[in-house]
Motif scaffolding. Sequence first.
Motif, PDB file in Angstrom:
ATOM      1  N   VAL A 741       0.840  -1.209   0.000  1.00 22.95           N
ATOM      2  CA  VAL A 741       0.000   0.000   0.000  1.00 22.95           C
ATOM      3  C   VAL A 741       0.867   1.248   0.000  1.00 22.95           C
ATOM      4  CG1 VAL A 741      -1.653   1.318   1.360  1.00 22.95           C
ATOM      5  CG2 VAL A 741      -1.972  -1.142   1.058  1.00 22.95           C
ATOM      6  N   ALA A 742       1.910   1.254   0.814  1.00 19.72           N
ATOM      7  CA  ALA A 742       2.791   2.424   0.887  1.00 19.72           C
ATOM      8  C   ALA A 742       3.464   2.690  -0.451  1.00 19.72           C
ATOM      9  CB  ALA A 742       3.819   2.221   1.986  1.00 19.72           C
ATOM     10  N   LEU A 743       3.952   1.634  -1.084  1.00 20.88           N
ATOM     11  CA  LEU A 743       4.610   1.805  -2.382  1.00 20.88           C
ATOM     12  C   LEU A 743       3.620   2.308  -3.442  1.00 20.88           C
ATOM     13  CD1 LEU A 743       6.875  -1.374  -2.442  1.00 20.88           C
ATOM     14  CD2 LEU A 743       7.591   1.004  -2.104  1.00 20.88           C
ATOM     15  N   ALA A 744       2.426   1.720  -3.452  1.00 20.17           N
ATOM     16  CA  ALA A 744       1.429   2.156  -4.428  1.00 20.17           C
ATOM     17  C   ALA A 744       1.035   3.603  -4.208  1.00 20.17           C
ATOM     18  CB  ALA A 744       0.200   1.239  -4.367  1.00 20.17           C
ATOM     19  N   GLY A 745       0.847   3.996  -2.925  1.00 17.44           N
ATOM     20  CA  GLY A 745       0.500   5.384  -2.631  1.00 17.44           C
ATOM     21  C   GLY A 745       1.579   6.350  -3.063  1.00 17.44           C
ATOM     22  N   ARG A 746       2.817   5.967  -2.837  1.00 20.75           N
ATOM     23  CA  ARG A 746       3.930   6.844  -3.246  1.00 20.75           C
ATOM     24  C   ARG A 746       3.940   7.037  -4.749  1.00 20.75           C
ATOM     25  NH1 ARG A 746       9.343   6.181  -4.734  1.00 20.75           N
ATOM     26  NH2 ARG A 746      10.733   7.840  -3.990  1.00 20.75           N
ATOM     27  N   ARG A 747       3.699   5.970  -5.466  1.00 23.45           N
ATOM     28  CA  ARG A 747       3.702   6.085  -6.928  1.00 23.45           C
ATOM     29  C   ARG A 747       2.545   6.966  -7.419  1.00 23.45           C
ATOM     30  NH1 ARG A 747       4.229   0.078  -9.110  1.00 23.45           N
ATOM     31  NH2 ARG A 747       4.236   1.193 -11.125  1.00 23.45           N
ATOM     32  N   ILE A 748       1.388   6.788  -6.792  1.00 24.82           N
ATOM     33  CA  ILE A 748       0.226   7.608  -7.203  1.00 24.82           C
ATOM     34  C   ILE A 748       0.493   9.089  -6.961  1.00 24.82           C
ATOM     35  CG2 ILE A 748      -2.181   8.103  -6.661  1.00 24.82           C
ATOM     36  CD1 ILE A 748      -2.532   5.086  -6.181  1.00 24.82           C
ATOM     37  N   VAL A 749       1.017   9.401  -5.802  1.00 23.66           N
ATOM     38  CA  VAL A 749       1.306  10.808  -5.472  1.00 23.66           C
ATOM     39  C   VAL A 749       2.280  11.411  -6.469  1.00 23.66           C
ATOM     40  CG1 VAL A 749       2.378  12.318  -3.755  1.00 23.66           C
ATOM     41  CG2 VAL A 749       0.734  10.563  -3.046  1.00 23.66           C
ATOM     42  N   ARG A 750       3.314  10.678  -6.748  1.00 22.12           N
ATOM     43  CA  ARG A 750       4.315  11.194  -7.675  1.00 22.12           C
ATOM     44  C   ARG A 750       3.708  11.433  -9.046  1.00 22.12           C
ATOM     45  NH1 ARG A 750       9.470   7.505  -7.600  1.00 22.12           N
ATOM     46  NH2 ARG A 750      10.033   9.034  -9.201  1.00 22.12           N
ATOM     47  N   ARG A 751       2.890  10.519  -9.493  1.00 17.64           N
ATOM     48  CA  ARG A 751       2.330  10.657 -10.830  1.00 17.64           C
ATOM     49  C   ARG A 751       1.312  11.800 -10.897  1.00 17.64           C
ATOM     50  NH1 ARG A 751       1.826   4.168 -12.015  1.00 17.64           N
ATOM     51  NH2 ARG A 751       4.068   3.816 -12.222  1.00 17.64           N
ATOM     52  N   VAL A 752       0.520  11.949  -9.841  1.00 10.90           N
ATOM     53  CA  VAL A 752      -0.423  13.085  -9.825  1.00 10.90           C
ATOM     54  C   VAL A 752       0.330  14.395  -9.913  1.00 10.90           C
ATOM     55  CG1 VAL A 752      -2.101  14.309  -8.400  1.00 10.90           C
ATOM     56  CG2 VAL A 752      -2.275  11.820  -8.676  1.00 10.90           C
ATOM     57  N   ARG A 753       1.364  14.502  -9.155  1.00  9.07           N
ATOM     58  CA  ARG A 753       2.146  15.739  -9.161  1.00  9.07           C
ATOM     59  C   ARG A 753       2.807  15.946 -10.521  1.00  9.07           C
ATOM     60  NH1 ARG A 753       5.970  15.896  -4.095  1.00  9.07           N
ATOM     61  NH2 ARG A 753       6.453  17.912  -5.082  1.00  9.07           N
ATOM     62  N   ASN A 754       3.267  14.893 -11.089  1.00 10.04           N
ATOM     63  CA  ASN A 754       3.892  15.020 -12.417  1.00 10.04           C
ATOM     64  C   ASN A 754       2.863  15.481 -13.452  1.00 10.04           C
ATOM     65  OD1 ASN A 754       6.346  14.273 -11.432  1.00 10.04           O
ATOM     66  ND2 ASN A 754       6.122  12.108 -12.041  1.00 10.04           N
ATOM     67  N   GLY A 755       1.650  14.946 -13.369  1.00 12.92           N
ATOM     68  CA  GLY A 755       0.605  15.341 -14.321  1.00 12.92           C
ATOM     69  C   GLY A 755       0.230  16.812 -14.171  1.00 12.92           C
ATOM     70  N   ARG A 756       0.156  17.320 -12.966  1.00  7.81           N
ATOM     71  CA  ARG A 756      -0.183  18.721 -12.734  1.00  7.81           C
ATOM     72  C   ARG A 756       0.884  19.634 -13.337  1.00  7.81           C
ATOM     73  NH1 ARG A 756      -0.309  19.471  -6.946  1.00  7.81           N
ATOM     74  NH2 ARG A 756      -2.239  18.267  -7.069  1.00  7.81           N
ATOM     75  N   ASN A 757       2.121  19.241 -13.144  1.00 10.79           N
ATOM     76  CA  ASN A 757       3.210  20.066 -13.687  1.00 10.79           C
ATOM     77  C   ASN A 757       3.160  20.088 -15.218  1.00 10.79           C
ATOM     78  OD1 ASN A 757       4.110  20.626 -11.114  1.00 10.79           O
ATOM     79  ND2 ASN A 757       5.630  18.959 -11.114  1.00 10.79           N
ATOM     80  N   THR A 758       2.803  19.011 -15.830  1.00 16.92           N
ATOM     81  CA  THR A 758       2.739  18.965 -17.300  1.00 16.92           C
ATOM     82  C   THR A 758       1.618  19.874 -17.832  1.00 16.92           C
ATOM     83  OG1 THR A 758       3.544  16.726 -17.254  1.00 16.92           O
ATOM     84  CG2 THR A 758       2.475  17.447 -19.288  1.00 16.92           C
ATOM     85  N   ALA A 759       0.487  19.858 -17.127  1.00 15.41           N
ATOM     86  CA  ALA A 759      -0.631  20.724 -17.562  1.00 15.41           C
ATOM     87  C   ALA A 759      -0.265  22.203 -17.474  1.00 15.41           C
ATOM     88  CB  ALA A 759      -1.865  20.437 -16.714  1.00 15.41           C
ATOM     89  N   GLU A 760       0.441  22.571 -16.457  1.00 21.08           N
ATOM     90  CA  GLU A 760       0.842  23.958 -16.306  1.00 21.08           C
ATOM     91  C   GLU A 760       1.830  24.378 -17.390  1.00 21.08           C
ATOM     92  OE1 GLU A 760       2.276  24.242 -12.364  1.00 21.08           O
ATOM     93  OE2 GLU A 760       0.278  24.225 -11.426  1.00 21.08           O
ATOM     94  N   ASP A 761       2.691  23.403 -17.807  1.00 23.89           N
ATOM     95  CA  ASP A 761       3.641  23.729 -18.889  1.00 23.89           C
ATOM     96  C   ASP A 761       2.894  24.048 -20.186  1.00 23.89           C
ATOM     97  OD1 ASP A 761       5.763  23.433 -17.236  1.00 23.89           O
ATOM     98  OD2 ASP A 761       6.233  21.356 -17.863  1.00 23.89           O
ATOM     99  N   GLY A 762       1.850  23.299 -20.484  1.00 22.35           N
ATOM    100  CA  GLY A 762       1.079  23.554 -21.721  1.00 22.35           C
ATOM    101  C   GLY A 762       0.400  24.916 -21.691  1.00 22.35           C
ATOM    102  N   ALA A 763      -0.142  25.321 -20.566  1.00 25.87           N
ATOM    103  CA  ALA A 763      -0.803  26.641 -20.474  1.00 25.87           C
ATOM    104  C   ALA A 763       0.187  27.795 -20.623  1.00 25.87           C
ATOM    105  CB  ALA A 763      -1.552  26.740 -19.144  1.00 25.87           C
TER     106      ALA A 763
END
Length: 818
Positions: A741-763
């Motif tokens: 669970v801890a490993l899966a949660g860490r991966r999800i958090v990282r990916r969410v944050r990565n996705g947010r940063n990508t959206a901001e780059d496009g704008a």
Amino acid sequence: MRFLSSVAVVLLTLALLPLTATTAAAQPGESRAQLEVTDITPSVVGPGAPGEVTISGRITNTGDRTITGLEARVQRGDAVDAPDDVQRALQDDVASATVPQFAPVTDTLAPQQQAPFEVRIPLAGGPSSLQIDRNGVYPLLVNINGEPQYGGRERIAEGRFLLPVTATPGNPPSPPPAATPTTLLVPLVDRPRMEREATPGQRTILADDQLSESLAPGGRLSDLVQAVGEEAGSGSPLAGGLCFAVDPDLIATASAMQDGYQVRQPDGSLQEGIGAGAAELWLGQLREVTQGRCVIPLPYADADVVALGRADLPDLIKGALDGADLIERELNVQTRRDVLWPIDGALGEPAASELGDFGIDTLLTQPSALGLSAEERAPVSVDTDNPEYRPTAQPIDPLLTAALDPQRAETGTAPAPAPGNGLLTAQDALGALTVRARTQTEPPAPSVLAPPRRWDLAAGDLRGLLGGLRQLTEQGFVRPAGLPSGPDGADGGSGSDEQAPPEQDGQPPEEGGQSPEQGGDGDREPAEPPGEQLPPARLNYPVLAGANEIRPALLQDLAALNYKVGDLFRSSERDPAIDVEPGVLTTPLRNGLLRAASSAWRGEPDAARTWLDTGESTLDGVLAGVQVDEFSGKVTLAASNSPIPLTVTNRLPVTVFVELKVARNPGLEVQDLGVLAIPAQGSRQFWPETETSRVGEFRVDVSVQTPSGTQLGSTRRLQLESNAYGPFTIVLTAGAGLLLVALAGRRIVRRVRNGRNTAEDGAGSAAPSSGSASDTPGRSENPGGTEQARDPDGKAPAWNAESRGAVGAWPGDPHHRQ
């Protein structure tokens, strides 16, 4: 022609038949008949004796040929005047000084047939007399002649003995200046018979019922007691010179028999014994005869003390010397606990050094076993390997030993005299004692008559010996005397209580009391005067005696079994509800083991092993009285710490302390309950918890043992089935789940944050280039014109396949999702 040839062969065969038969039957040294002398009157020729000697008995044809014309005569040799002459007369043929005429006995004696005989011969007179005209000790020969079938006339049987003549008819005796102090040992010993001694809930079992015959009137042991009672009863001048040497095992066996017993049959079955009445009668007679007399306790079962010492088994020596209390209780007498009569009158180290701890201060030994000559019979002080222990040794008279037991060497072991020769050995003893008295120095040394251990003397034969001793006493040749005391003059050493357990590996002994009046009615010789030192001597154990000892390998096995007996004692205690001391249970077991070390088995290792196996079987049966009960079916463990039901039953009459022993089993641990008390003749149920680390079936071996490790009873096997995970498995599984669970949660958090940063780059790239930095909070200018999302630590993320496959990595283009 064939007919004539056949007739010739038959005639030749018939002609040779007598010659063949004579040759086959006439083997050198082989007697065709057995002579049994049952009465010699008088046994000692003294004042008032008749003018003739009467010898009666019976003759048995032991061959396979009829004997005709049986005749008998009595021949006399020259008088023997010295101990060496007596030895030669006992061992070799003596030249006849008189050859009277034969007197008829019977006309015909068929094979295995028996006929009585009686010969009367005058002491003095013509050629047909013994021609005795002076005092002395004369060798006599009873010569039986006959004519066997197919043979010539020859001597078919004979009997030799000594005739003491202290006074010729009409003349007074001529006694020596001082009478010889004389003690006669009366051994009451038998072979071990008791397989199992009675304990609470179990009956006595004997290996055979031969002892009942010996105790019944007319039997060997009955005759010994009866003859002493008749010839040396209360008030007899011989009373002070008799000393009974009693085997405690014999008394224990007879006592058990009178209460009823069973006998082992050849097929292993048990049958009721028939000797209860005989045993009760014999014990009653023995109690009466031994009152006020010297009584020496022999080692239990007449155990080979020397062999036990050589095997370094002092605890078993103590057990062997632990029978005085039993004798005193059963016979109501005081025993000489301080006296030891070792087997064959020989003692060796290290057994001798151990005796000081048991109160033994007087030893009865052969002179040769002390390095002394046959004529040295005065008490000596024995040097042992223990410098603080110097017992007194009273040498046994070897001349009298040879007379009473002609079939044994001085310090070897041999069977008792053959049946029918008892009276002849008694006569030889009287003759040897008379010679000893005539040739004594001043002051006369004591003479101790030591018969064979298992003395086989008919009542009439022993009466003849005692009657002769009484005559020699009345005429001043011998003086009945008791055995000397030890160096300190004390009456006896210590002895442990009969119910005391066998000492083993630190087991504390239970010492019994000590009576200051041990030894009878004051008939013992006084102790050495203060300041008078006895001459020293060293033990000289004979090689022949050592060769006959109980084998060391058997004794080591015996010691291992005795350890179990001691361990059972230490693990037991009296149960108030039943009130039985542990020694009541363990002492018979120890005694059963000692029977395997009996002197009866010297030279018979197979018999000793058989009795050790019997003792082991009895011990195993007692140890099996405490065991885990059988559990049928399968135990299901519903939880990882489910208990298992175990019931321990104790059929013994004492409380026993035990531990449960569970064999190791992978995946299963069973709780250790420690030391448990199982009540006498009861049971207890226990529920030790288990801990399983896997599911499945288990086969668990459970036994019960003493705290020191002696197994009690049989090992039981339990079938267990576990359907539950153990705590370790649950913890391990939970830990692994949390980690995932801890490993899966860490991966999800990282990916969410990565996705947010990508959206901001496009704008940012679609806005006018002239926009100022202040219009977009949280941004910083990039000199390269490209804005990058940053991790919290300020570093730019690495763009890799994993980040590209995350949701939001490539917005608006689902084909780039992986």
